[in-house]
Design an enzyme around this catalytic site. Structure first.
Site, mmCIF file in Angstrom:
data_model
loop_
_atom_site.group_PDB
_atom_site.id
_atom_site.type_symbol
_atom_site.label_atom_id
_atom_site.label_comp_id
_atom_site.label_asym_id
_atom_site.label_seq_id
_atom_site.Cartn_x
_atom_site.Cartn_y
_atom_site.Cartn_z
ATOM 1 N N HIS C 275 0.348 -8.638 -6.036
ATOM 2 C CA HIS C 275 -0.217 -8.296 -5.356
ATOM 3 C C HIS C 275 -0.949 -8.508 -4.189
ATOM 4 O O HIS C 275 -0.855 -9.903 -4.058
ATOM 5 C CB HIS C 275 -0.940 -7.723 -6.591
ATOM 6 C CG HIS C 275 -2.837 -6.933 -6.492
ATOM 7 N ND1 HIS C 275 -3.318 -6.912 -5.058
ATOM 8 C CD2 HIS C 275 -2.742 -6.162 -6.990
ATOM 9 C CE1 HIS C 275 -4.301 -6.395 -5.421
ATOM 10 N NE2 HIS C 275 -3.954 -5.250 -6.208
ATOM 11 N N ARG C 339 2.337 -1.990 -2.669
ATOM 12 C CA ARG C 339 2.009 -3.464 -2.768
ATOM 13 C C ARG C 339 3.432 -4.472 -2.355
ATOM 14 O O ARG C 339 2.969 -5.221 -1.875
ATOM 15 C CB ARG C 339 1.900 -2.829 -4.240
ATOM 16 C CG ARG C 339 0.447 -3.128 -4.930
ATOM 17 C CD ARG C 339 0.379 -3.211 -6.273
ATOM 18 N NE ARG C 339 -0.734 -2.899 -7.034
ATOM 19 C CZ ARG C 339 -2.053 -2.600 -8.170
ATOM 20 N NH1 ARG C 339 -0.719 -2.807 -8.885
ATOM 21 N NH2 ARG C 339 -2.326 -1.899 -8.062
#
Lengths: 250, 240, 647
Positions: C275, C339
């Protein structure tokens, strides 16, 4: 930073415990309180001591597992903060910090700083739910919920179930925990059919677990990391009384 | 730890702490109403002996001849007695439960000596129990003195007015009365608002502020109303 | 190909009913054998884990009348790490009338997974997604609502429709409490026996079928054996192999890994999601990473100083000495690239010495432009809680200076291999939620983890497990004295005694940290053959050192957190090695798995569908022996496979 930690050590539930002092050096102000305990445990492990047992899991303030009374305050001196989100910059170099477990007859100490909070689960088990078997649900938008009711329900549902309210309460009451769940479900249309029965059953279980009653002192709300307000306890009182009234009317 | 293996029998809801607090609240609020009426009667002292004793006699003739002499007064006394009894009984049961829940330590159950006063508890809120005991002891003394005419500092009399003037002309009688009123003031300050909260009336932060405001105002009126007559007697404005 | 594994037979999902995509779930449910309600009480099921998947499954199976036993390592079922999910949950409700549909959610999920997931499974996930929202609302989950009283939704993770339902920034918490309350209701009703502070340490396999577990009571240390008709693993992902991750401290791979050792195939372990917007590490003491919602990238601009080693305060760096590298390299998507792309770009900047903050491991996420443009109150309303969280952790004021962010491990798409019924390669062992590999392919879309966990637990598993249960009852002569049960318990006891007897010179945590840094370095955001081979050797060396030099304090017969951690770290070694072998063998880049040898001229991930359009399911080969690779070929009949591009 250098800190002296005085920590409650108790090997087993059936053995007596006592405060023991440890010096921890090389603490960074960016460390969380639990990371200081990690540091201490690393030291104890390598130098022939027994590491301190403490509950913790998510370390981001949401799981509700961490549970320390720091200098007499549940979750320490910062408002709206769990122990895992408490940073050492809020303490001073050379400070003596007392660390104790949640204390309540309903939360027996298992070891050191670890207590058994299953009483809270049993309160939920007694009625802290909506009976909605999987598959039986109507379309999610079939019942509208006024935004203010949904917001109130959310404010209550934010409770993380840590038990700090009990640890801080001079009466050892879990009323804030209880009030939060009763307010959460009682604010929503889905929670109405079981509202009376829920309040009565949960209150009965709360008392059976050995928690004390609420005298509206408000220490619980001062330590609550989720900001549950005191009026949710009054909601619980209201729902119990109206539940009794409806019951006697039947 | 299994969540199911230690399930205990539940306490019947009528004996739950939440219901006992409601009982305390109702009893307490009835006593507050009585205090207001009592205070109103006390202030008659400024109208002179005749008016004061006349009021005292009138209380015994309310609803005559529908009720016998002092009948209405006795009904009120019984209601009051039940309120006091229920209030005190509930208080002791809850006190006992709090001690059991905290292994007897209450708010001071931690080893640390830091932050013993907690974060935001008011003096009033955590002196409710000993404050209540103080008030109860005073009420006994007070009844023996001014209602029962059993003890009579400053001289006995059949006139309530004279008993009052005789007593409150003595500094230590007034002092004991003032101390009791201070205890009462703290008790009312937290008791009035928390009685409403225990009955479910605290519905938001704004309402809580209003209830606390109400508690302050009622407490202030009652304490001042009760203080004025004895102080006036002591400094000689009344009865001299 | 490399020398670290052997090739096994190809694998096929024999439970996929086939036929038209939209009819498959109906078809499978109809073909599955049922158990009459009157007989269900006699049928027992063990569930490991009480997160969204395990909690919802246990509650639902309990409601159906089965005899359910649940175990979790936390002190309460409500604490499972699903609780920390922030953003929301996707569902193909099309309440916005914005062109959403089951097919679109299916399409987005397969594409987002970079064409490495099964069409049948993903389509079913999209089909049941709407019912999850209905179920949660009926339980009293306080989703965000509009003033008219209807449910609010938002768009999330770069999709073009608004299908994400949310409850402020605490959607995972609220959904988990819904499942937890349903579970507690069943505990009260006596259909579910809940055992907290119990950790599964082995799977009991009898005649090739999963029939029970060995658990340790973490308070008394007692090893207990529990038998049942079937076992369900809902034990979550393995992100903690990296030591620093957004997972909870207790998250571990032990349940999955022990099952793997008993014969369950482990699929795609190298697919781990990173992330991009986490708060960077502040020092060696750090124990975990905290995520900040990706939504910040909607208004934030990401940059680093142009000059390497520039240590001026961000406000003192003039505009022309800043490099807004995402906007420069990806002009079409800018700061909103997916991401994996954003994470790799940040790593590249830091590797080249332009990172900011302690250790140079961070890039600026700058909202000061937005504050100037929109006003502080607008930003405060949108992101106030995130800013507060950042300030609490870093002691810096994000309204004054840009925030620092760095990528962190967040979710693992890989997991135990399961068929369409969510049954692993061991009959009777079902795997649900993050613990299985099934739906997200090589990369998961935002707000899809909650959807998958609850889909598996509330709807999919309760519709498939009955088929196994009806055909494979627990033999009446199997009890705690069965040799397989005794052997499993004995194995756990021996392993525990071994850990306690080493009495070496290094703590468990120090091994975990070192393992984490190896895996992060060589099997993190960017991988290559040389690094992975090196990592495998390093992991083996460290594992051997662990088994000779670890120090575990105390005894078994007590609450012993040192022992708990030691067992978990020991299993992470095996997993870490398999991850690296998997990453080494997959010589393509896909989704979150980026091999530097396989990239386009512009430095983007280059998939190689000819060679790698399959699920890699690994069979345990035995201690010291190579794992065996079984390939499950992936067919795409309903979606056209394309190469991703964000330029």
């Amino acid at each position: 930073m250098k800190i002296t930690l005085r920590i409650w050590r108790q090997h087993h539930q059936d053995q007596p415990g006592a405060m023991e002092a440890y010096e921890v050096d090389e603490i960074s102000p960016d460390m969380s309180f639990l990371e200081v305990l990690d540091l201490l445990n690393e030291d104890l492990t390598l130098n022939g001591g027994e590491p301190v047992a403490f509950d913790h899991d998510c370390r981001e303030g949401i799981c509700g597992m961490c549970s320390l009374v720091i200098n007499g305050l549940a979750h320490g001196p910062e408002a709206l903060t769990t122990t895992c989100q408490l940073y050492m910059r809020h303490f001073e170099d050379g400070q003596v910090i007392d660390v104790e477990p949640w204390r309540s007859t309903a939360f027996p100490v298992i070891r050191d700083l670890v207590v058994d909070r299953s009483a809270l689960d049993r309160i939920i088990e007694a009625g802290g739910y909506v009976s909605a078997p999987t598959g039986a649900a109507a379309d999610a938008n079939a019942v509208t919920v006024p935004k203010k009711d949904a917001d109130r329900a959310f404010d209550a549902a934010a409770c993380i179930g840590c038990g700090a309210c009990v640890a801080a309460c001079p009466n050892g009451s879990a009323s804030l925990f209880l009030g939060a769940k009763i307010t959460h479900l009682g604010s929503l249309p889905q929670g109405q059919p079981e509202r009376d029965e829920r309040a009565l059953a949960m209150v009965e279980q709360h008392d059976a677990e050995g928690f004390g009653g609420c005298t509206q002192i408000g220490e619980c709300t001062a330590v609550c990391p989720a900001g549950i307000p005191l009026d949710m306890i009054s909601q619980l009182n209201h729902d119990v009384l109206s539940g009794l009234k409806h019951q006697s009317g039947q | 730890m299994s969540a199911t293996d230690t399930k205990r029998g539940r306490v019947p809801v009528l004996r739950s702490s939440a219901v006992l607090h409601a009982v305390m609240a109702v009893g307490g609020l009835i006593m507050v109403l009585f205090l207001i009426a009592h205070m109103y009667g006390n202030l008659k002292v400024f109208a002179g002996q005749e008016a004061f004793d006349g009021y005292s006699a009138y209380l015994r003739t309310i609803l005559e001849p529908l009720l016998p002499y002092a009948g209405a007064l006795w009904i009120l006394r019984v209601i009051l007695l039940i309120s006091v009894g229920a209030h005190i009984w509930a208080a002791f049961v809850l006190w006992h439960r709090s001690r059991a829940a905290t292994a007897g330590g209450g708010g001071w159950r931690y080893q640390t000596t830091q932050n013993r006063r907690g974060v935001q508890r008011s003096y009033a809120s955590f002196t409710m129990r000993w404050g209540g005991v103080t008030i109860a002891l005073f009420v006994v003394y007070h009844l023996l003195h001014l209602t029962g005419n059993v003890i009579h500092p400053g001289g006995a009399s059949d006139s309530a007015y004279e008993r009052m003037v005789n007593g409150f002309s003595i500094w230590w009688v007034v002092l004991s009365y003032v101390i009791a009123l201070i205890a009462l003031g703290f008790h009312l300050r937290h008791g009035i608002w928390s009685a409403f909260a225990s009955l479910g009336a605290n519905t938001s932060i704004a309402v809580r502020r209003r209830l606390n405001g109400l508690a302050y105002v009622v407490t202030f009126v009652i304490i001042v109303g009760f203080l004025v007559p004895p102080l006036s007697i002591l400094i000689g404005w009344v009865g001299a | 190909m490399n020398d670290y594994f052997t090739e096994g037979d190809p694998l096929q999902d024999t439970q996929d009913p086939g036929g038209p995509l939209k009819d498959r779930w109906d078809k499978r449910r109809f073909e599955a054998k049922l158990i009459s309600p009157a007989n269900r009480r006699k049928v027992s099921i063990i569930v490991i884990g009480t997160g969204l998947a395990g909690g919802s499954a246990a509650a639902t199976l309990g409601e159906a009348g089965y005899n359910v036993k649940v175990f979790c390592y936390q002190d309460s079922a409500r604490r499972a790490h699903s609780i920390a999910a922030q953003g929301g949950i996707n569902a193909a409700k099309d309440y916005r009338n914005d062109g959403d549909s089951i097919h679109r959610l299916f399409y987005d999920t397969v594409k987002g997974g970079d064409y490495r997931s099964r069409e049948s499974n993903v389509y079913r996930l999209a089909q049941v997604s709407a019912a999850i929202i209905d179920q949660a609302v009926a339980q009293g989950v306080p989703f965000a609502r509009e003033y008219g009283g209807l449910l609010d939704t938002r768009s999330f993770g770069g999709v073009q429709v608004s299908r994400t339902f949310y409850a402020r920034g605490q959607t995972g918490q609220q959904l988990l409490l819904g499942a937890y309350q349903a579970l507690e209701r069943q505990v009260g009703a006596g259909t579910v026996e809940l055992n907290t502070r119990h950790e599964m340490l082995d799977l009991i396999v009898i005649d090739g079928k999963a029939r029970g577990v060995v658990v340790r009571d973490m308070v008394t240390g007692e090893f207990e054996t529990h038998l049942a008709d079937a076992v369900v693993l809902a034990s979550g992902g393995y992100g903690n192999v990296y030591y620093l991750s957004t997972n909870a401290m207790g998250c571990n791979v032990t349940a999955s890994w022990r099952a793997h050792r008993k014969g369950a195939y482990f699929a795609n372990p190298c697919y781990t999601q990173i992330h991009p917007t986490c708060i960077p590490v502040s020092g060696d003491h750090q124990s975990k990473l905290t995520l900040m919602s990706e939504s910040l990238r909607n208004d934030g601009r990401i940059w680093v100083p142009v000059k390497a080693g520039d240590d001026r305060a961000p406000a003192d760096i003039p505009e022309d000495e800043r490099d807004y590298y995402l906007e420069r390299v990806y002009p079409a998507f800018g700061n909103l690239v997916p991401r994996d792309v954003a994470s790799r770009a940040a790593k590249k900047q830091c590797d080249e010495g332009r990172g900011v903050g302690p250790g140079g491991l961070g890039v600026y996420l700058d909202l000061t432009h937005a504050i100037k443009r929109l006003g502080r109150h607008v930003i405060e309303e949108k992101y106030g809680n995130l800013f507060d969280m950042y300030a609490k952790i870093t002691d810096e004021d994000p309204y004054q200076a840009p925030m620092r962010i760095y990528p962190a491990i967040h979710y693992t798409m890989g997991g135990l291999w399961v068929d369409y019924d969510l049954q692993s390669s061991i009959p009777g062992l079902f795997v649900i939620g993050e613990a299985n590999f099934s739906d997200h392919g090589a990369n998961r879309l935002g707000a899809s983890a909650l959807m998958q966990g609850l889909a598996d637990g509330y709807f999919v598993l309760p519709g498939t497990i009955n088929d196994y249960l009806a055909r494979n009852p627990l033999p009446a002569d199997v009890d705690a004295n069965h040799p397989a049960v005794v052997e499993a318990a004995e194995g756990v006891r021996e392993r525990t005694e071994r850990l306690l007897s080493i009495n070496g010179s290094r703590s468990v945590d120090s091994f975990h940290k070192e393992l984490g840094s190896i895996v992060w370095e060589y099997c993190g955001m960017e991988r290559n053959a040389e690094g992975l081979s090196h990592a495998i050797e390093e992991i083996r060396r460290l594992r051997d050192e662990f088994w000779t030099d670890v120090k575990v304090t105390g005894v078994n017969e007590e609450l012993n957190q040192s022992l708990e951690r030691a067992g978990r770290v020991a299993d992470f070694f095996g997993l870490a090695e398999l991850m690296c072998i998997d990453a080494l063998h997959r010589e393509e880049s896909c989704g979150a798995h980026f091999r530097s040898e396989s990239q386009t001229e512009g430095g983007e991930a280059l998939r190689q569908d000819e060679d790698f359009s399959y699920v890699a399911a690994w069979e345990f080969g035995g201690d010291g022996d190579e794992p065996v690779l079984h390939r499950e070929h992936l067919e795409f009949e309903n979606i056209k496979v394309q190469q991703r591009s964000y330029k």
